[in-house]
Design a protein around this motif. Structure first.
Motif, short mmCIF file in Angstrom:
data_model
loop_
_atom_site.label_atom_id
_atom_site.label_comp_id
_atom_site.label_asym_id
_atom_site.label_seq_id
_atom_site.Cartn_x
_atom_site.Cartn_y
_atom_site.Cartn_z
N UNK A 40 0.84 -1.22 0.00
CA UNK A 40 0.00 0.00 0.00
C UNK A 40 0.86 1.25 0.00
N UNK A 41 1.95 1.23 0.76
CA UNK A 41 2.86 2.37 0.80
C UNK A 41 3.49 2.62 -0.56
N UNK A 42 3.89 1.55 -1.24
CA UNK A 42 4.47 1.69 -2.58
C UNK A 42 3.46 2.28 -3.54
N UNK A 43 2.22 1.80 -3.49
CA UNK A 43 1.18 2.32 -4.37
C UNK A 43 0.94 3.81 -4.10
N UNK A 44 0.97 4.18 -2.82
CA UNK A 44 0.77 5.58 -2.46
C UNK A 44 1.91 6.45 -2.99
N UNK A 45 3.16 5.94 -2.89
CA UNK A 45 4.31 6.70 -3.38
C UNK A 45 4.25 6.89 -4.90
N UNK A 46 3.78 5.85 -5.60
CA UNK A 46 3.71 5.93 -7.06
C UNK A 46 2.46 6.64 -7.55
N UNK A 47 1.44 6.69 -6.70
CA UNK A 47 0.19 7.26 -7.11
C UNK A 47 -0.57 6.39 -8.09
N UNK A 48 -0.33 5.08 -8.03
CA UNK A 48 -0.95 4.12 -8.94
C UNK A 48 -1.38 2.88 -8.17
N UNK A 49 -2.48 2.28 -8.57
CA UNK A 49 -2.87 1.00 -8.00
C UNK A 49 -2.18 -0.10 -8.80
N UNK A 50 -1.43 -0.93 -8.09
CA UNK A 50 -0.68 -2.01 -8.74
C UNK A 50 -1.39 -3.34 -8.65
N UNK A 51 -2.19 -3.52 -7.59
CA UNK A 51 -2.87 -4.79 -7.35
C UNK A 51 -4.34 -4.54 -7.07
N UNK A 52 -5.17 -5.45 -7.54
CA UNK A 52 -6.59 -5.43 -7.22
C UNK A 52 -6.87 -6.55 -6.23
N UNK A 53 -7.41 -6.20 -5.07
CA UNK A 53 -7.61 -7.18 -4.01
C UNK A 53 -9.10 -7.42 -3.80
N UNK A 54 -9.45 -8.70 -3.64
CA UNK A 54 -10.79 -9.07 -3.17
C UNK A 54 -10.59 -10.00 -1.99
N UNK A 55 -11.68 -10.43 -1.40
CA UNK A 55 -11.57 -11.34 -0.26
C UNK A 55 -11.04 -12.70 -0.69
N UNK A 56 -11.13 -13.01 -1.98
CA UNK A 56 -10.74 -14.34 -2.45
C UNK A 56 -9.50 -14.36 -3.35
N UNK A 57 -9.14 -13.23 -3.92
CA UNK A 57 -8.06 -13.28 -4.89
C UNK A 57 -7.30 -11.96 -4.95
N UNK A 58 -6.14 -12.03 -5.58
CA UNK A 58 -5.31 -10.87 -5.85
C UNK A 58 -4.94 -10.90 -7.33
N UNK A 59 -5.17 -9.82 -8.03
CA UNK A 59 -4.80 -9.75 -9.44
C UNK A 59 -3.97 -8.49 -9.68
N UNK A 60 -3.24 -8.48 -10.79
CA UNK A 60 -2.34 -7.37 -11.11
C UNK A 60 -3.03 -6.42 -12.08
N UNK A 61 -2.98 -5.14 -11.80
CA UNK A 61 -3.56 -4.14 -12.69
C UNK A 61 -2.67 -3.95 -13.91
#
Length: 298
Positions: A40-61
Motif C-alpha cells: 500500500x505504501x508503494x502504491x501511495x508513493x507511485x500514485x498508482x494501483x498495482x494490485x486489485x484485491x478481493x476477499x478471495x483473490x489478488x490480481x495485477x492491474x
C-alpha cells in the motif's frame, strides 16, 4: 530507484507473481499485515494501483503488469548473480526448488539428491510433488521433472533414468466380482481408482498402445486420490483397478496381493526429463544438483 524502496519493490514482485499475500509473505518471511502495508505504501508513493484485491483473490492491474515486466527480470538477474557468488565460498550453498510428479520425486530425485545433501550441508533442496504442468520461470522453480513429451522446446532437457511402464492392477478379491478386462475399452465396465489433477474437475486419462493403436480411456469409479500410495492402497483393499507405475506395485504382484491386467497394452513409456531454463551461469548449488542427477544415467 531510491535505495529505501528496494524492499518495497521486492514485496510487490512477490505478491504479483504468487497472486497471494499469504504465499508471498511466507516466501519473504514477513507477516501478511506487514506485507500488505508495504505494498500500500508503494502504491501511495507511485500514485498508482498495482494490485486489485478481493476477499478471495489478488490480481495485477495494467500498471502493475507493466512494472512487473520491466523490473522483475532485473531483480531475478541480481538474485542469480548473488547466488553465483557463493561459488567463491569454500562450500556451495543456497536453495534449489524443483517441481516433479510424485513418482519421479520418489524414485529418481530423492535417492540421488539425499546423498548430495549429506555431503553439502549448506545446500537446501525443495521438491514439490504435483501433477500439473508448471511455468517454472514464472513460479520461480529452478527446474522441473516431467515426461519428455511434456517439456517445452525452449527448455534445456536432461533425460533421467530409463523407460518405464505403467500397470493396471487390482486385488484378487475385486476379480471375484467381475471378469478381467481384455481390452482397454472393457474398463468402462469396471470401477477404476482415479487420480485427481490440479485443474478443476480434471482426472488423469489412462493411456494404452498396442500394434500401433493408441487408446485413451476416461475412467470412472468411486475412489479418487492425489497420491500413488493412496491409489495403491485402494486397489489392495479391493475397491477397483489402479493405473500405476509398474515399479510401485512390483512387490505386490510378486506376492499375489495384486493382479496385473492389460499388460500387452502397456508398453514402455519414455523416461522422465529434468528441464530448466537456459542460463549462461548456474549457481554452484544447482550445478551440484545437475551433477548428481546425471549420475542416474551412468
Amino acid at each position: 530507484m531510491r535505495r529505501k524502496n528496494i524492499n518495497d519493490y521486492q514485496a510487490f514482485i512477490a505478491v504479483a507473481r504468487e497472486k497471494s499475500f499469504t504465499k508471498a509473505a511466507a516466501q519473504l518471511g514477513v507477516s501478511q499485515s506487514a506485507l500488505s502495508y508495504t505494498v500500500r505504501t508503494l502504491e501511495a508513493d507511485l500514485g498508482l494501483r498495482l494490485l486489485t484485491r478481493t476477499t478471495r483473490s489478488v490480481s495485477v492491474t495494467e500498471a502493475g503488469e507493466r512494472l512487473l515486466s520491466r523490473i522483475g527480470p532485473h531483480f531475478d538477474e541480481i538474485e542469480s548473480e548473488i547466488a553465483a557468488l557463493s561459488g567463491l565460498r569454500e562450500k556451495p550453498a543456497g536453495t534449489v526448488r524443483i517441481t516433479a510428479v510424485e513418482h519421479a520425486a520418489d524414485t529418481i530425485l530423492w535417492p540421488k539428491l539425499a546423498p548430495m545433501m549429506l555431503e553439502y550441508p549448506d545446500i537446501n533442496i525443495e521438491i514439490i510433488s504435483e501433477y500439473g504442468l508448471k511455468d517454472i520461470v514464472a513460479e520461480r522453480y529452478d527446474a522441473g521433472v516431467r515426461l519428455g513429451e511434456q517439456v517445452d522446446m525452449d527448455m534445456v532437457s536432461l533425460p533421467l533414468a530409463r523407460d518405464f511402464r505403467f500397470a493396471v492392477v487390482g486385488a484378487p478379491s475385486y476379480f471375484k466380482q467381475i471378469n478381467h478386462p481384455i481390452t482397454p475399452r472393457d474398463l468402462n465396465d469396471h470401477s477404476c481408482i482415479k487420480l485427481r489433477l490440479p485443474t478443476h474437475g480434471g482426472f488423469y486419462t489412462w493411456e494404452f498402445r498396442k500394434d500401433g493403436n493408441e487408446i485413451k480411456v476416461r475412467i470412472d469409479g468411486r475412489a479418487t486420490f492425489s497420491t500413488i500410495n493412496m491409489m495403491r492402497q485402494a486397489a489392495l483393499d479391493g475397491l477397483g483397478l489402479a493405473y500405476l507405475p509398474l515399479d510401485t506395485v512390483a512387490n505386490y504382484l510378486e506376492n499375489g496381493m495384486l493382479v496385473q491386467v492389460l499388460a500387452d497394452w502397456c508398453p514402455p513409456r519414455p523416461p522422465y526429463h529434468l528441464y530448466y531454463p537456459s542460463r549462461l551461469q548456474h549457481s554452484p548449488a544447482f550445478a551440484l544438483v545437475l551433477e548428481a542427477l546425471r549420475k542416474q544415467n551412468l
